[in-house]
Structure formats: C-alpha cells, structure tokens
Motif scaffolding. Structure first.
Motif, short mmCIF file in Angstrom:
data_model
loop_
_atom_site.label_atom_id
_atom_site.label_comp_id
_atom_site.label_asym_id
_atom_site.label_seq_id
_atom_site.Cartn_x
_atom_site.Cartn_y
_atom_site.Cartn_z
N LEU A 1 -89.39 -72.58 106.74
CA LEU A 1 -90.79 -73.00 106.79
C LEU A 1 -91.72 -71.81 106.64
O LEU A 1 -92.74 -71.88 105.93
CB LEU A 1 -91.08 -73.72 108.12
CG LEU A 1 -90.30 -75.01 108.39
CD1 LEU A 1 -90.62 -75.53 109.78
CD2 LEU A 1 -90.60 -76.07 107.34
N ALA A 2 -91.39 -70.71 107.30
CA ALA A 2 -92.24 -69.52 107.22
C ALA A 2 -92.28 -68.96 105.80
O ALA A 2 -93.33 -68.52 105.31
CB ALA A 2 -91.74 -68.45 108.19
N ALA A 3 -91.13 -68.99 105.11
CA ALA A 3 -91.09 -68.52 103.73
C ALA A 3 -91.97 -69.39 102.83
O ALA A 3 -92.66 -68.89 101.94
CB ALA A 3 -89.66 -68.51 103.22
N LEU A 4 -91.97 -70.69 103.07
CA LEU A 4 -92.78 -71.60 102.25
C LEU A 4 -94.27 -71.40 102.51
O LEU A 4 -95.08 -71.48 101.59
CB LEU A 4 -92.40 -73.05 102.54
CG LEU A 4 -90.98 -73.48 102.16
CD1 LEU A 4 -90.76 -74.94 102.55
CD2 LEU A 4 -90.73 -73.29 100.67
N SER A 5 -94.63 -71.17 103.77
CA SER A 5 -96.06 -71.09 104.11
C SER A 5 -96.61 -69.67 104.02
O SER A 5 -97.84 -69.48 104.04
CB SER A 5 -96.30 -71.63 105.52
OG SER A 5 -95.78 -70.75 106.50
N GLY A 6 -95.73 -68.67 103.92
CA GLY A 6 -96.19 -67.29 103.83
C GLY A 6 -96.55 -66.68 105.17
O GLY A 6 -97.28 -65.68 105.22
N HIS A 7 -96.02 -67.23 106.27
CA HIS A 7 -96.30 -66.70 107.60
C HIS A 7 -95.08 -65.99 108.17
O HIS A 7 -93.96 -66.17 107.69
CB HIS A 7 -96.72 -67.83 108.54
CG HIS A 7 -98.05 -68.42 108.23
ND1 HIS A 7 -98.21 -69.44 107.31
CD2 HIS A 7 -99.29 -68.13 108.69
CE1 HIS A 7 -99.50 -69.76 107.22
NE2 HIS A 7 -100.17 -68.98 108.05
N ASP A 8 -95.33 -65.19 109.20
CA ASP A 8 -94.25 -64.52 109.92
C ASP A 8 -93.47 -65.57 110.71
O ASP A 8 -94.07 -66.31 111.50
CB ASP A 8 -94.86 -63.48 110.88
CG ASP A 8 -93.80 -62.63 111.58
OD1 ASP A 8 -92.67 -63.09 111.77
OD2 ASP A 8 -94.14 -61.49 111.95
N PRO A 9 -92.15 -65.64 110.54
CA PRO A 9 -91.39 -66.65 111.28
C PRO A 9 -91.49 -66.49 112.79
O PRO A 9 -91.34 -67.46 113.53
CB PRO A 9 -89.95 -66.46 110.79
CG PRO A 9 -89.92 -65.10 110.17
CD PRO A 9 -91.29 -64.87 109.63
N GLU A 10 -91.75 -65.27 113.25
CA GLU A 10 -91.88 -65.06 114.69
C GLU A 10 -93.16 -65.69 115.24
O GLU A 10 -93.31 -65.85 116.45
CB GLU A 10 -91.87 -63.56 115.00
CG GLU A 10 -90.60 -62.84 114.57
CD GLU A 10 -89.33 -63.51 115.09
OE1 GLU A 10 -89.33 -63.90 116.27
OE2 GLU A 10 -88.36 -63.62 114.33
N HIS A 11 -94.09 -66.04 114.35
CA HIS A 11 -95.32 -66.70 114.79
C HIS A 11 -95.17 -68.22 114.86
O HIS A 11 -96.05 -68.90 115.39
CB HIS A 11 -96.48 -66.34 113.85
CG HIS A 11 -96.84 -64.89 113.90
ND1 HIS A 11 -97.54 -64.26 112.89
CD2 HIS A 11 -96.61 -63.94 114.85
CE1 HIS A 11 -97.71 -62.98 113.21
NE2 HIS A 11 -97.15 -62.77 114.39
N TYR A 12 -94.08 -68.73 114.29
CA TYR A 12 -93.83 -70.17 114.36
C TYR A 12 -93.38 -70.56 115.76
O TYR A 12 -92.73 -69.78 116.46
CB TYR A 12 -92.74 -70.56 113.35
CG TYR A 12 -93.28 -71.06 112.04
CD1 TYR A 12 -93.31 -72.42 111.75
CD2 TYR A 12 -93.79 -70.18 111.08
CE1 TYR A 12 -93.81 -72.89 110.55
CE2 TYR A 12 -94.30 -70.64 109.88
CZ TYR A 12 -94.31 -72.00 109.62
OH TYR A 12 -94.83 -72.46 108.43
N PRO A 13 -93.71 -71.76 116.20
CA PRO A 13 -93.28 -72.21 117.53
C PRO A 13 -91.77 -72.46 117.55
O PRO A 13 -91.15 -72.70 116.51
CB PRO A 13 -94.05 -73.52 117.73
CG PRO A 13 -94.28 -74.02 116.34
CD PRO A 13 -94.50 -72.80 115.50
N ARG A 14 -91.21 -72.40 118.75
CA ARG A 14 -89.80 -72.74 118.92
C ARG A 14 -89.63 -74.23 118.60
O ARG A 14 -90.46 -75.05 118.97
CB ARG A 14 -89.37 -72.48 120.36
CG ARG A 14 -87.91 -72.80 120.63
CD ARG A 14 -87.57 -72.59 122.09
NE ARG A 14 -86.18 -72.91 122.38
CZ ARG A 14 -85.72 -74.15 122.54
NH1 ARG A 14 -86.54 -75.19 122.47
NH2 ARG A 14 -84.44 -74.36 122.79
N LEU A 15 -88.56 -74.57 117.90
CA LEU A 15 -88.31 -75.96 117.53
C LEU A 15 -87.33 -76.59 118.51
O LEU A 15 -86.24 -76.07 118.73
CB LEU A 15 -87.76 -76.02 116.10
CG LEU A 15 -88.71 -75.52 115.01
CD1 LEU A 15 -87.97 -75.40 113.69
CD2 LEU A 15 -89.91 -76.43 114.88
#
Length: 211
Positions: A147-161
């Motif tokens: 998801l982070a690669a698709l959106s261009g964000h740092d994966p560490e900024h994504y919430p825990r799933l």
C-alpha cells in the motif's frame, strides 16, 4: 476489478507478539473465529473468489472465507507471502527493536524487494482473474509495504493492520494510467481520510488520535 488485501487470522505468535515472517505458524481458535466473523462483514461486497499466500495461516483463512461466503477458493500466489525476517523470526517484537535498531537483521528480505513483489502480484492476480472482485489473503508487513509503495508514503507511517482487516486497491490512477493501482481503503478506512494522517506524519506533525 477490485482486490481486497486481507490480513490472515490470529496465530499464537501474533498473540505473543513474536515476529512470524515466513515461519509457518497455524491459525489458533481465535483466528478461525475472526475469519468467520469477517466473512459476515464481507458478505455484501459481491466478491467472486479468494486467493492467498501459500503459508498455512493465510491459506486456512482463505478457505474459511470461501466456505462462509460460498465463493470460489482460488490458487496461491508466491508474491503474497510475508517478508522473510531471517534471524528475527520467533523473536519478540520488542526484543527485535533492541537487538537490531537499524533493521540490519541477518537473512531478512530487503524492504524494497517486498514492496516490488507486492505491487507485481496485484497485476498477476488481475491477469489471472480479469474483471473479478478478489479477496487476497496475505500478511501485515507485505500489505503495508504494498500500500505504501502504491501511495508513495513511508510504510512506517501506515497504521498497524489488524487480523482480518481489509484494504482495497483498484486499477488505474488519478492520471488515468490503467496499468497503475491506487489505494481505495486501508483497514476499512477510506484512503482520502487516512492520507491526512499520513501526510502529517511525513511532515513530522504530531497526529491527534481519537480516544
């Protein structure tokens, strides 16, 4: 075409907060019940089939979803498998941060490789099941990095799933590139809502969490 990336149900190592990676830990009783509960929530989605990572916890989750929803259980995709964490597998997550603060874990699959294969497997699923609504059962780190690669964000900024959370991706992009994919929801939350927090974290702005 819609693909929902579903995190597998709980295992004993999830409950004990141990790193699993590719160690093939089975679902526990709670994980199986989570899958049955999630199926009820997914029932109105018009899903056509379920595919999965080849690891047992993902495959069993997929089988429960297919049975409960009365839809096809499709095949497995190597690209959906979890990141390899090498020497950290089986180690408590809190201890991993102490032992390898720089994430230089011996035997770990490079983070960039995980993101690349996560994006590539979406196209592979779409090519095998064109135009269908697909549930793809995978793993937390793989999903977050994809998801982070698709959106261009740092994966560490994504919430825990959470286990059995659903994150939808769809083909195309704002620029009209049909070869691309865009993130529609993350853990059931609309991406348009989540992106505010992601951008705030990227800018170093404290994010207020709801109570």
């Amino acid at each position: 075409m819609v693909i929902a990336l579903i995190r597998h149900g709980q295992t004993d190592w999830n409950r004990e907060l141990r790193m699993q990676g590719r160690t093939d830990i089975p679902l526990n009783r709670t994980g199986r019940e989570q899958a049955r509960t999630a199926a009820a929530a997914l029932a109105a989605g018009g899903w056509d089939l379920v595919v999965s990572s080849p690891l047992g916890r993902a495959r069993e989750t997929a089988g429960i979803l297919a049975d409960e929803l009365g839809i096809e259980l499709g095949g497995t995709f190597e690209g959906l498998i979890e990141q390899e964490f090498g020497d950290a597998e089986g180690v408590p997550v809190a201890e991993i941060r102490e032992r390898w603060p720089a994430r230089d874990i011996p035997g770990m699959e490079p983070d960039a490789d995980v993101a690349r294969r996560g994006v590539a497997v979406l196209t592979a699923i779409a090519e095998q099941h064109p135009g269908r609504r697909v549930l793809a059962v995978a793993h937390g780190t793989l999903i977050r990095r994809t998801l982070a690669a698709l959106s261009g964000h740092d994966p560490e900024h994504y919430p825990r799933l959470d286990n059995l959370s659903s994150s939808e991706v769809r083909p195309g992009s704002a620029s009209g590139d049909e070869a691309a994919w865009f993130v529609h929801t993350v853990g059931g939350v609309a991406f348009d809502e989540l992106v505010i927090d992601l951008d705030a974290r990227a800018a170093g702005t404290p994010v207020e969490l709801a109570g």
